[in-house]
Design an enzyme around this catalytic site. Structure first.
Site, mmCIF file in Angstrom:
data_model
loop_
_atom_site.group_PDB
_atom_site.id
_atom_site.type_symbol
_atom_site.label_atom_id
_atom_site.label_comp_id
_atom_site.label_asym_id
_atom_site.label_seq_id
_atom_site.Cartn_x
_atom_site.Cartn_y
_atom_site.Cartn_z
ATOM 1 N N LEU A 103 0.872 -1.169 0.000
ATOM 2 C CA LEU A 103 0.000 0.000 0.000
ATOM 3 C C LEU A 103 0.909 1.219 0.000
ATOM 4 O O LEU A 103 1.968 1.211 0.639
ATOM 5 C CB LEU A 103 -0.894 0.024 1.254
ATOM 6 C CG LEU A 103 -2.002 -1.035 1.348
ATOM 7 C CD1 LEU A 103 -2.776 -0.877 2.655
ATOM 8 C CD2 LEU A 103 -2.956 -0.964 0.161
ATOM 9 N N ASP A 104 0.502 2.262 -0.718
ATOM 10 C CA ASP A 104 1.291 3.499 -0.749
ATOM 11 C C ASP A 104 1.416 4.089 0.655
ATOM 12 O O ASP A 104 0.580 3.805 1.522
ATOM 13 C CB ASP A 104 0.598 4.557 -1.613
ATOM 14 C CG ASP A 104 0.425 4.109 -3.047
ATOM 15 O OD1 ASP A 104 1.192 3.251 -3.496
ATOM 16 O OD2 ASP A 104 -0.507 4.629 -3.692
ATOM 17 N N LYS A 105 2.401 4.955 0.818
ATOM 18 C CA LYS A 105 2.609 5.615 2.125
ATOM 19 C C LYS A 105 1.315 6.281 2.621
ATOM 20 O O LYS A 105 0.959 6.189 3.795
ATOM 21 C CB LYS A 105 3.733 6.647 1.976
ATOM 22 C CG LYS A 105 4.107 7.350 3.242
ATOM 23 C CD LYS A 105 5.255 8.320 2.986
ATOM 24 C CE LYS A 105 5.462 9.224 4.178
ATOM 25 N NZ LYS A 105 6.429 10.296 3.898
ATOM 26 N N THR A 107 -1.795 5.560 1.716
ATOM 27 C CA THR A 107 -2.982 4.692 1.718
ATOM 28 C C THR A 107 -3.143 4.019 3.074
ATOM 29 O O THR A 107 -2.167 3.609 3.701
ATOM 30 C CB THR A 107 -2.871 3.621 0.612
ATOM 31 O OG1 THR A 107 -2.698 4.279 -0.639
ATOM 32 C CG2 THR A 107 -4.118 2.748 0.539
ATOM 33 N N ARG A 188 -4.990 4.871 -7.863
ATOM 34 C CA ARG A 188 -4.823 6.316 -8.086
ATOM 35 C C ARG A 188 -4.663 6.607 -9.585
ATOM 36 O O ARG A 188 -5.240 7.570 -10.107
ATOM 37 C CB ARG A 188 -3.592 6.843 -7.330
ATOM 38 C CG ARG A 188 -3.760 6.792 -5.818
ATOM 39 C CD ARG A 188 -2.466 7.171 -5.095
ATOM 40 N NE ARG A 188 -2.474 6.687 -3.727
ATOM 41 C CZ ARG A 188 -3.014 7.339 -2.697
ATOM 42 N NH1 ARG A 188 -3.544 8.521 -2.872
ATOM 43 N NH2 ARG A 188 -3.009 6.814 -1.494
#
Ligand code: URA
Length: 242
Positions: A103-105, A107, A188
């Site tokens: 997961l992105d930073k 998210t 995204r």
């Protein structure tokens, strides 16, 4: 369940009296905690027993769910950023867990960890099509054309073509998105390709697993039944897979 001293003897650690002395000196841990009681009942199939930090009889399989807060990168180490590994409690450190996908930073939400390499690969493989459901707050309003575009494969701005996905508008600037793959910044970028820049993203579900009442930043271990369901899903034995 069996006695710890018997298990240690059967594992070749030493004779009964040697095992007694070893236990007394605090060299044995059960689930990462020192254990001196020879009569302690253990289940080696589900508990990790170590002597001098070395795992006896192989590491037990573990799958753990984190409700990830924003601000942590999904990596086992990073020279600058805080990593999701820092959110695992000390008693899980000995399990050698690795994040499943990323997961992105920014998210938040459901992130799995496991020490089972084969399950990890099954869960991140686009061929296995394990669905992941995201909640997004975004610019604009998703409409019928966007829903159709998601269903018939979004082409990202760099030309990458995605697998069919489900876009479910919830209201102005809010949608649920279901994807079965994990390309870099996938949700995204899919939303950006339809001019709906994402401001907030949370993963809410993976296969049948949801966050339930797990608080943000908290961790819980999956039950054996939950793990078996995940495996069955990744192996195409549940009705999610076409
Ligand atoms: N898609 C994204 O864009 N970011 C995530 O963290 C997960 C899916």
């Amino acid at each position: 369940m069996e006695r710890l001293d018997k298990y240690l003897c059967d594992s070749g650690v030493g004779t009964r009296s040697q095992v007694k002395a070893i236990l007394k000196s605090g060299r044995v841990t059960v689930e990462g905690k020192p254990e001196k009681d020879p009569g302690r009942k253990i289940d080696p199939a589900v508990q990790t027993i170590c002597l001098d930090g070395e795992v006896l009889g192989g590491m037990r399989r573990a799958v753990v769910m984190l409700n990830k807060p924003a601000g942590f990168v999904t990596a086992t180490e990073d020279p600058v950023e805080k990593t999701v590994m820092e959110l695992l409690p000390p008693e899980m450190k000995h399990l050698d867990l690795k994040p499943v996908g990323r997961l992105d930073k920014a998210t938040e939400g459901l992130l799995l960890f496991t020490n089972d390499g084969s399950l990890l690969h099954q869960l991140i493989s686009p061929k296995k099509e394990v669905p992941k459901i995201y909640y997004a707050r975004h610019e604009g309003q998703a409409g019928e054309e966007d829903v159709k575009a998601f269903a018939s494969r979004i082409t990202l701005r760099d030309g990458t073509v995605c697998l069919p996905a489900v876009l479910e508008p919830l209201g102005p600037g809010e949608s649920l998105i279901t994807v079965c793959e994990g390309k870099y910044h996938q949700v995204r970028r899919m939303m950006a390709s339809r001019n709906m820049t994402v401001a907030y993203l949370e993963r809410r579900q993976e296969g049948e697993l949801t966050l339930g009442s797990l608080p943000r930043g908290a961790v819980r271990e999956l039950t054996e039944t939950e793990i078996q369901n995940l495996e069955a899903l990744a192996q195409g034995k549940l009705p999610y897979n076409k």
